[in-house]
Design a protein around this motif. Sequence first.
Motif, PDB file in Angstrom:
ATOM      1  N   LEU A 361       0.799  -1.217   0.000  1.00 16.04           N
ATOM      2  CA  LEU A 361       0.000   0.000   0.000  1.00 16.04           C
ATOM      3  C   LEU A 361       0.836   1.274   0.000  1.00 16.04           C
ATOM      4  O   LEU A 361       0.312   2.353  -0.278  1.00 16.04           O
ATOM      5  N   GLY A 362       2.117   1.164   0.319  1.00 18.97           N
ATOM      6  CA  GLY A 362       2.954   2.353   0.382  1.00 18.97           C
ATOM      7  C   GLY A 362       2.745   3.124   1.665  1.00 18.97           C
ATOM      8  O   GLY A 362       1.809   2.870   2.434  1.00 18.97           O
ATOM      9  N   SER A 363       3.632   4.100   1.919  1.00 22.20           N
ATOM     10  CA  SER A 363       3.565   4.881   3.150  1.00 22.20           C
ATOM     11  C   SER A 363       3.966   6.323   2.872  1.00 22.20           C
ATOM     12  O   SER A 363       4.412   6.663   1.778  1.00 22.20           O
ATOM     13  N   MET A 364       3.834   7.146   3.901  1.00 24.78           N
ATOM     14  CA  MET A 364       4.069   8.585   3.770  1.00 24.78           C
ATOM     15  C   MET A 364       5.507   8.988   4.102  1.00 24.78           C
ATOM     16  O   MET A 364       5.865  10.149   3.920  1.00 24.78           O
ATOM     17  N   ALA A 365       6.329   8.075   4.583  1.00 25.58           N
ATOM     18  CA  ALA A 365       7.707   8.408   4.930  1.00 25.58           C
ATOM     19  C   ALA A 365       8.558   7.152   4.883  1.00 25.58           C
ATOM     20  O   ALA A 365       8.056   6.026   5.063  1.00 25.58           O
ATOM     21  N   PHE A 366       9.848   7.342   4.659  1.00 29.46           N
ATOM     22  CA  PHE A 366      10.772   6.201   4.651  1.00 29.46           C
ATOM     23  C   PHE A 366      12.195   6.715   4.845  1.00 29.46           C
ATOM     24  O   PHE A 366      12.491   7.898   4.678  1.00 29.46           O
ATOM     25  N   TRP A 367      13.070   5.815   5.189  1.00 28.58           N
ATOM     26  CA  TRP A 367      14.504   6.045   5.105  1.00 28.58           C
ATOM     27  C   TRP A 367      15.168   4.718   4.778  1.00 28.58           C
ATOM     28  O   TRP A 367      14.663   3.649   5.130  1.00 28.58           O
ATOM     29  N   ALA A 368      16.283   4.768   4.082  1.00 23.78           N
ATOM     30  CA  ALA A 368      16.989   3.549   3.701  1.00 23.78           C
ATOM     31  C   ALA A 368      18.459   3.884   3.488  1.00 23.78           C
ATOM     32  O   ALA A 368      18.809   4.999   3.092  1.00 23.78           O
ATOM     33  N   ALA A 369      19.315   2.916   3.779  1.00 24.59           N
ATOM     34  CA  ALA A 369      20.759   3.107   3.649  1.00 24.59           C
ATOM     35  C   ALA A 369      21.400   1.852   3.089  1.00 24.59           C
ATOM     36  O   ALA A 369      20.861   0.745   3.213  1.00 24.59           O
ATOM     37  N   GLY A 370      22.543   2.042   2.474  1.00 26.70           N
ATOM     38  CA  GLY A 370      23.285   0.918   1.927  1.00 26.70           C
ATOM     39  C   GLY A 370      24.778   1.133   2.082  1.00 26.70           C
ATOM     40  O   GLY A 370      25.287   2.243   1.907  1.00 26.70           O
ATOM     41  N   LEU A 371      25.491   0.068   2.422  1.00 26.35           N
ATOM     42  CA  LEU A 371      26.948   0.084   2.508  1.00 26.35           C
ATOM     43  C   LEU A 371      27.468  -1.014   1.593  1.00 26.35           C
ATOM     44  O   LEU A 371      27.061  -2.182   1.723  1.00 26.35           O
ATOM     45  N   HIS A 372      28.365  -0.649   0.653  1.00 26.22           N
ATOM     46  CA  HIS A 372      28.799  -1.587  -0.378  1.00 26.22           C
ATOM     47  C   HIS A 372      30.321  -1.600  -0.471  1.00 26.22           C
ATOM     48  O   HIS A 372      30.978  -0.571  -0.258  1.00 26.22           O
ATOM     49  N   LEU A 373      30.849  -2.746  -0.815  1.00 28.14           N
ATOM     50  CA  LEU A 373      32.276  -2.897  -1.106  1.00 28.14           C
ATOM     51  C   LEU A 373      32.403  -3.565  -2.464  1.00 28.14           C
ATOM     52  O   LEU A 373      31.933  -4.690  -2.660  1.00 28.14           O
ATOM     53  N   PHE A 374      33.015  -2.857  -3.413  1.00 21.41           N
ATOM     54  CA  PHE A 374      33.225  -3.384  -4.759  1.00 21.41           C
ATOM     55  C   PHE A 374      34.706  -3.691  -4.943  1.00 21.41           C
ATOM     56  O   PHE A 374      35.564  -2.828  -4.693  1.00 21.41           O
ATOM     57  N   THR A 375      35.002  -4.906  -5.368  1.00 22.96           N
ATOM     58  CA  THR A 375      36.383  -5.329  -5.609  1.00 22.96           C
ATOM     59  C   THR A 375      36.460  -6.039  -6.955  1.00 22.96           C
ATOM     60  O   THR A 375      35.439  -6.497  -7.488  1.00 22.96           O
ATOM     61  N   PRO A 376      37.651  -6.148  -7.533  1.00 23.92           N
ATOM     62  CA  PRO A 376      37.784  -6.958  -8.754  1.00 23.92           C
ATOM     63  C   PRO A 376      37.496  -8.424  -8.474  1.00 23.92           C
ATOM     64  O   PRO A 376      37.473  -8.871  -7.313  1.00 23.92           O
ATOM     65  N   LEU A 377      37.266  -9.184  -9.528  1.00 25.31           N
ATOM     66  CA  LEU A 377      37.060 -10.613  -9.374  1.00 25.31           C
ATOM     67  C   LEU A 377      38.313 -11.264  -8.798  1.00 25.31           C
ATOM     68  O   LEU A 377      39.432 -10.802  -9.038  1.00 25.31           O
ATOM     69  N   PRO A 378      38.164 -12.326  -8.012  1.00 23.25           N
ATOM     70  CA  PRO A 378      39.336 -13.022  -7.478  1.00 23.25           C
ATOM     71  C   PRO A 378      40.285 -13.467  -8.583  1.00 23.25           C
ATOM     72  O   PRO A 378      39.852 -13.954  -9.633  1.00 23.25           O
ATOM     73  N   PHE A 379      41.582 -13.248  -8.368  1.00 20.92           N
ATOM     74  CA  PHE A 379      42.661 -13.627  -9.293  1.00 20.92           C
ATOM     75  C   PHE A 379      42.632 -12.826 -10.604  1.00 20.92           C
ATOM     76  O   PHE A 379      43.370 -13.126 -11.528  1.00 20.92           O
ATOM     77  N   ARG A 380      41.734 -11.824 -10.699  1.00 20.99           N
ATOM     78  CA  ARG A 380      41.688 -10.883 -11.819  1.00 20.99           C
ATOM     79  C   ARG A 380      41.671 -11.553 -13.195  1.00 20.99           C
ATOM     80  O   ARG A 380      42.484 -11.264 -14.065  1.00 20.99           O
ATOM     81  N   PRO A 381      40.738 -12.469 -13.467  1.00 23.18           N
ATOM     82  CA  PRO A 381      40.665 -13.057 -14.818  1.00 23.18           C
ATOM     83  C   PRO A 381      40.233 -12.002 -15.836  1.00 23.18           C
ATOM     84  O   PRO A 381      39.352 -11.192 -15.579  1.00 23.18           O
ATOM     85  N   GLY A 382      40.859 -12.003 -16.993  1.00 19.40           N
ATOM     86  CA  GLY A 382      40.520 -11.047 -18.046  1.00 19.40           C
ATOM     87  C   GLY A 382      40.889  -9.625 -17.718  1.00 19.40           C
ATOM     88  O   GLY A 382      40.248  -8.692 -18.217  1.00 19.40           O
ATOM     89  N   LYS A 383      41.926  -9.414 -16.913  1.00 17.54           N
ATOM     90  CA  LYS A 383      42.332  -8.078 -16.532  1.00 17.54           C
ATOM     91  C   LYS A 383      42.725  -7.281 -17.767  1.00 17.54           C
ATOM     92  O   LYS A 383      43.431  -7.773 -18.643  1.00 17.54           O
ATOM     93  N   GLY A 384      42.264  -6.026 -17.828  1.00 14.64           N
ATOM     94  CA  GLY A 384      42.539  -5.187 -18.979  1.00 14.64           C
ATOM     95  C   GLY A 384      41.591  -5.397 -20.136  1.00 14.64           C
ATOM     96  O   GLY A 384      41.717  -4.752 -21.172  1.00 14.64           O
TER      97      GLY A 384
END
Length: 467
Positions: A361-384
Amino acid sequence: MGTVHAKAQENFTDVQDIQKNTFRDDSEKEQIKEIDLEGVKARVDRINIDGLSRTRNDIVEDCIKELFKAKDFQEVLLKAHRARVKLDELGCFKNISIFVDTSKGPKSTPDGLEVTFNVKEYKRITGGVSTHIGNNEGALLIGMRAPNLFGRGERVQVEYSHGSKKTSNFNVAFVKPLRGKHRPTITTSMFQSQSEWPTSGYKQLERGLLFDIGFYSTPWLKHNIQWEANIRDLSVLTRTASFDVRKESGLSLKSALKHILSLDLRDDIIFPSEGSLFQLTSEVAGLGGDVGFLKNEFFLQENYAILEDIVLQGCFSAGYMANLNKNMKVSIPDKYFLGGPLSIRGFEMRGVGPHSDGDALGSMAFWAAGLHLFTPLPFRPGKGGFGDLFRTHFFMNAGNIGNFQLAKNSNLLDNLKKNLRISYGLGVALRLGNMARLEVNYCFPYIFDKGDQIHPGIQFGIGVHFL
């Protein structure tokens, strides 16, 4: 303007090489010397535009005139880049390149430079069929555009899209860029939009008008002031739709004024390694019609490079709306929703918050947060190469949604913390060109309410704006 003493491209230095602070010696092309550009005196003696045909001189001159105010080489490069951005925003050219050479001629100065813009104008009518990705949905887009109608960037465009989730949009727009340092643009459009929301048990047909004025108060701070008037027809999607959805079925008329403030300092829109994104949207509905509310929402994203190709990203979003008039309503499509692969992962789309017989139904207020860690694939296959399109993704999401009250006798902080939802997980993210990114995550809903619809395990998400 036009072509003025154009030189062969071999005699120019590409501005992209200069921006990297490198100089290529023609006699020894393999040798690259680094040059410190700070403090190198320079000025622009002459600007050439090569490739103009239908475009008027005055609108082009307005985009490039700041180059003559540059006092050193670094400033020349920055203003040349900004001039290129302004030329691109006109919508007249499909290809723009910049070349810098030393100034030659009877009126040249010792520190003088000559800047040449090579442009290629669009044809009088362009069009095509393409695909569009966003909001966890793919769409087929058919469009036709008449660019640069009168030589000053005016264009008419017609677009029709049909989505994979039974959405369709038709839009006819006229766009007119104006002269000035604030780069104003006026857009008027007529549209029709049809969408289905199975998670909320309704479908909607919307027809309306939109008037938009966009401008920059600083080189990076953009404003959009919009007025929108539309007629909406909301109907139930199935016979089992809840009573709360059924009672909002029917026609409604909405007239709203909206202001969008956005600041994007990221170095990339898909996988940024540094920079911030901030957006604040304020909307007032009730200038006519039977829908009336005050709505404010903001989004903040910060990116930090911990190590090479390892990025920590934090996101926070919140919104609050209130009914302005008891005689006017706030319908389901205007409210806030949470949950899904683009917001709080580990929950179904619109799966967080109040439900009635399974319908969000939805609401009149909200809050949301996100924490992310982005890294290369293990052992870097296809680097470059192909491997650089992928990132390993670790995340944690939290948020809450409800009809929170801002009354003096209520504790807002306690209301925001009450019924907190938390999820975490890991997965892989894939860049899809400069259009969107695809996430495949394994999600663990950690804290949730008994009325929520959770989605533990593998979850797919595709779009541009993620929490």
